[in-house]
Scaffold this active site. Structure first.
Site, PDB file in Angstrom:
ATOM      1  N   SER A  62       0.779  -1.241   0.000  1.00  0.00           N
ATOM      2  CA  SER A  62       0.000   0.000   0.000  1.00  0.00           C
ATOM      3  C   SER A  62       0.807   1.284   0.000  1.00  0.00           C
ATOM      4  CB  SER A  62      -0.951   0.009   1.199  1.00  0.00           C
ATOM      5  OG  SER A  62      -1.945  -0.941   0.972  1.00  0.00           O
ATOM      6  N   PHE A 120      -9.273 -12.306   1.630  1.00  0.00           N
ATOM      7  CA  PHE A 120      -8.154 -12.865   2.400  1.00  0.00           C
ATOM      8  C   PHE A 120      -8.562 -13.255   3.811  1.00  0.00           C
ATOM      9  CE2 PHE A 120      -5.639 -12.244  -1.096  1.00  0.00           C
ATOM     10  CZ  PHE A 120      -5.545 -10.932  -1.512  1.00  0.00           C
ATOM     11  N   ALA A 121      -9.868 -13.564   3.989  1.00  0.00           N
ATOM     12  CA  ALA A 121     -10.322 -14.003   5.327  1.00  0.00           C
ATOM     13  C   ALA A 121      -9.536 -15.246   5.737  1.00  0.00           C
ATOM     14  CB  ALA A 121     -11.807 -14.283   5.295  1.00  0.00           C
ATOM     15  N   THR A 123      -6.051 -16.795   4.933  1.00  0.00           N
ATOM     16  CA  THR A 123      -4.852 -16.196   4.347  1.00  0.00           C
ATOM     17  C   THR A 123      -4.308 -16.960   3.149  1.00  0.00           C
ATOM     18  OG1 THR A 123      -4.315 -15.294   6.503  1.00  0.00           O
ATOM     19  CG2 THR A 123      -2.510 -15.452   4.906  1.00  0.00           C
ATOM     20  N   TYR A 159     -10.367   2.425   6.555  1.00  0.00           N
ATOM     21  CA  TYR A 159      -9.395   2.034   5.511  1.00  0.00           C
ATOM     22  C   TYR A 159     -10.017   1.036   4.537  1.00  0.00           C
ATOM     23  CZ  TYR A 159      -4.917   0.692   3.471  1.00  0.00           C
ATOM     24  OH  TYR A 159      -3.874   0.473   2.611  1.00  0.00           O
ATOM     25  N   ARG A 285       0.102   8.750   5.263  1.00  0.00           N
ATOM     26  CA  ARG A 285      -0.059   8.563   6.700  1.00  0.00           C
ATOM     27  C   ARG A 285       0.862   9.536   7.437  1.00  0.00           C
ATOM     28  NH1 ARG A 285      -2.814   4.047   8.080  1.00  0.00           N
ATOM     29  NH2 ARG A 285      -2.850   2.230   6.697  1.00  0.00           N
ATOM     30  N   THR A 299       2.653   2.684   5.013  1.00  0.00           N
ATOM     31  CA  THR A 299       3.086   1.319   5.297  1.00  0.00           C
ATOM     32  C   THR A 299       2.494   0.422   4.222  1.00  0.00           C
ATOM     33  OG1 THR A 299       1.291   1.471   6.911  1.00  0.00           O
ATOM     34  CG2 THR A 299       3.505   1.278   7.778  1.00  0.00           C
ATOM     35  N   SER A 326       4.900 -11.706   5.897  1.00  0.00           N
ATOM     36  CA  SER A 326       3.666 -10.965   6.213  1.00  0.00           C
ATOM     37  C   SER A 326       2.722 -11.938   6.933  1.00  0.00           C
ATOM     38  CB  SER A 326       3.013 -10.446   4.917  1.00  0.00           C
ATOM     39  OG  SER A 326       2.541 -11.556   4.164  1.00  0.00           O
TER      40      SER A 326
HETATM   41  C1  LIG Z   1      -3.376  -1.409   6.638  1.00  0.00           C
HETATM   42  C2  LIG Z   1      -2.389  -2.399   6.034  1.00  0.00           C
HETATM   43  C3  LIG Z   1      -1.470  -3.000   7.093  1.00  0.00           C
HETATM   44  S1  LIG Z   1      -3.317  -3.671   5.154  1.00  0.00           S
HETATM   45  C4  LIG Z   1      -3.477  -2.733   3.693  1.00  0.00           C
HETATM   46  C5  LIG Z   1      -3.000  -3.340   2.393  1.00  0.00           C
HETATM   47  N1  LIG Z   1      -2.864  -4.748   2.313  1.00  0.00           N
HETATM   48  C6  LIG Z   1      -3.953  -5.526   2.193  1.00  0.00           C
HETATM   49  O1  LIG Z   1      -5.090  -5.095   2.239  1.00  0.00           O
HETATM   50  C7  LIG Z   1      -3.691  -7.010   2.085  1.00  0.00           C
HETATM   51  C8  LIG Z   1      -4.138  -7.637   3.364  1.00  0.00           C
HETATM   52  C9  LIG Z   1      -3.922  -9.141   3.326  1.00  0.00           C
HETATM   53  C10 LIG Z   1      -2.472  -9.456   3.407  1.00  0.00           C
HETATM   54  C11 LIG Z   1      -2.221 -10.798   4.106  1.00  0.00           C
HETATM   55  N2  LIG Z   1      -3.031 -10.979   5.310  1.00  0.00           N
HETATM   56  C12 LIG Z   1      -4.040 -11.888   5.363  1.00  0.00           C
HETATM   57  O2  LIG Z   1      -4.340 -12.597   4.422  1.00  0.00           O
HETATM   58  C13 LIG Z   1      -4.776 -11.966   6.667  1.00  0.00           C
HETATM   59  N3  LIG Z   1      -5.839 -12.973   6.626  1.00  0.00           N
HETATM   60  C14 LIG Z   1      -0.765 -10.798   4.503  1.00  0.00           C
HETATM   61  O3  LIG Z   1      -0.477 -10.399   5.641  1.00  0.00           O
HETATM   62  O4  LIG Z   1       0.052 -11.132   3.640  1.00  0.00           O
HETATM   63  C15 LIG Z   1      -1.741  -2.599   2.633  1.00  0.00           C
HETATM   64  O5  LIG Z   1      -0.677  -2.716   2.201  1.00  0.00           O
HETATM   65  N4  LIG Z   1      -2.252  -1.909   3.702  1.00  0.00           N
HETATM   66  C16 LIG Z   1      -1.527  -1.787   4.909  1.00  0.00           C
HETATM   67  C17 LIG Z   1      -1.227  -0.306   5.194  1.00  0.00           C
HETATM   68  O6  LIG Z   1      -1.832   0.531   4.517  1.00  0.00           O
HETATM   69  O7  LIG Z   1      -0.422  -0.070   6.085  1.00  0.00           O
END
Ligand SMILES: CC1(C)S[C@@H]2[C@H](NC(=O)CCCC[C@H](NC(=O)C[NH3+])C(=O)[O-])C(=O)N2[C@H]1C(=O)[O-]
Length: 349
Positions: A62, A120-121, A123, A159, A285, A299, A326
């Site tokens: 992001s 991604f509910a 993962t 968000y 941010r 981030t 991640s």
């Molecule tokens: C707000 C955050 C942290 S999450 C948002 C965006 N990333 C996503 O929306 C992907 C989320 C799923 C990623 C996955 N997690 C899962 O599948 C959990 N079930 C993983 O950790 O690899 C990004 O990048 N942003 C970060 C931001 O803006 O800082």
């Protein structure tokens, strides 16, 4: 007020900590006026054992949102876009509410549901289901619109990746070019970001890169190598590839006033509370650190990669840091410590 000297010992300690907490590798680079400091620990590739370095490219997730916001603010400077105009003025019929404005979208106050919550509910299955897929923007927006809004237009911060998919649609509609072309012509080339790419829908990271390892939900289960994916589920919300040095160059140029007019940079920094010490502007941010210094950036969390990329108010000191895992909240939280070391210096004993 001059910043204290960066605390590189502190940065190294954070990288050691996140390695212990499960990251195969971690890197950080600080650009402080004309002096660069960097740290790297662990591996870019678990199979070969190749050491990770700040020369390695990675997926920035992001942090891409800041690139998309910059292009739209440049279009505002060019009078091709009004921040307070409804999105539907530029994309007729896209959204079910004519009151949702461009500013609402860029500040996560549109109420548009984040389709990744469902995607991604679970993962690993969620990731495996989309890693090779190519989505249209409209398919992603339709996934969001199938769910209720999270707030009224212009309501509280909530968000949502959907907002920056809409941002990508605005970029393509208002310029007649692809997001890739606009990123390249407006940001990558002018700043000479030689290690920054937007290859969607390609799955490969060009050149030398760190592999990214997704931590499964099930404790103790093996890492999933998430390096190769289209990131089509995110595109203008999360598909840029870069390096710590290029991200520092980008954010320094942005806060240094080199990418937009002062007026648009001020618009980008109209803050809404985003939880705790965080505020959100337009694709940007702000984090308020323990020493009273605020830092500006974004981030990123994309499968296999956690990124922090922040700069000082004047853009003269920047930090970018990456852990190549991640879905490991402990690592994401620990990585925040690089900001304190980079901008607050050594903790008073
Ligand atoms: C707000 C955050 C942290 S999450 C948002 C965006 N990333 C996503 O929306 C992907 C989320 C799923 C990623 C996955 N997690 C899962 O599948 C959990 N079930 C993983 O950790 O690899 C990004 O990048 N942003 C970060 C931001 O803006 O800082």
């Amino acid at each position: 007020r001059a910043l204290p000297a960066p605390d590189m010992t502190g940065v190294w300690n954070v990288l050691r900590t996140v390695r212990r907490q499960g990251a195969p590798g971690a890197i950080a680079r600080i650009d402080d006026r004309n002096t660069a400091h960097w740290a790297a620990l662990g591996v870019a590739d678990r199979r070969t054992g190749r050491a990770i370095s700040n020369a390695d490219r990675f997926r920035i997730g992001s942090v891409t949102k800041t690139f998309s916001a910059v292009v739209l603010l440049q279009l505002a400077d060019e009078k091709k876009l009004k921040l307070d105009a409804p999105v539907n003025r530029y994309l007729p019929g896209l959204l079910p509410d004519n009151r949702i404005t461009v500013r609402h979208v860029l500040s996560h106050r549109s109420g548009l549901y984040d389709y990744t919550n469902d995607m991604f509910a679970r993962t690993v299955p969620g990731f495996e289901a989309v890693r090779g897929k190519v989505f249209t923007y409209r398919q992603l927006v339709n996934r969001s619109l199938s769910k209720p809004r999270t707030t009224k237009a212009g309501g509280a911060y909530s968000y949502s990746n959907t907002n920056f998919v809409v941002a990508g649609m605005l970029i393509e509609k208002l310029t007649g070019h692809s997001v890739r072309t606009e990123f390249r012509n407006r940001i990558f080339k002018p700043l000479n970001l030689r290690d920054t790419f937007y290859v969607h829908p390609g799955k490969k990271i060009p050149g030398r890169f760190a592999r990214g390892y997704l931590t499964p939900d099930k404790a103790g289960a093996a890492f999933v190598d998430a390096t190769e994916q289209t990131v089509s589920w995110a595109q203008s919300a999360g598909a840029v590839i870069s390096t710590t040095q290029d991200l520092n160059t980008f954010l320094s140029a942005l806060l240094g006033g080199k990418l937009t007019s002062r007026a648009q940079l001020a618009q980008m920094q109209r803050w809404v509370p985003a939880g705790g010490v965080q505020s959100y502007g337009l694709g940007l941010r702000r984090r308020d650190l323990s020493c009273g210094v605020s830092v500006y950036g974004h981030t990123g969390a994309v499968q296999g990669y956690y990124t922090y990329a922040f700069t000082s108010k004047d853009g003269r000191r920047s930090l970018a840091a990456l852990a190549n895992t991640s879905n490991n909240g402990t690592v994401l939280t620990s990585m925040r410590g690089t900001l304190e070391s980079a901008f607050c210096g050594k903790k008073a004993k």
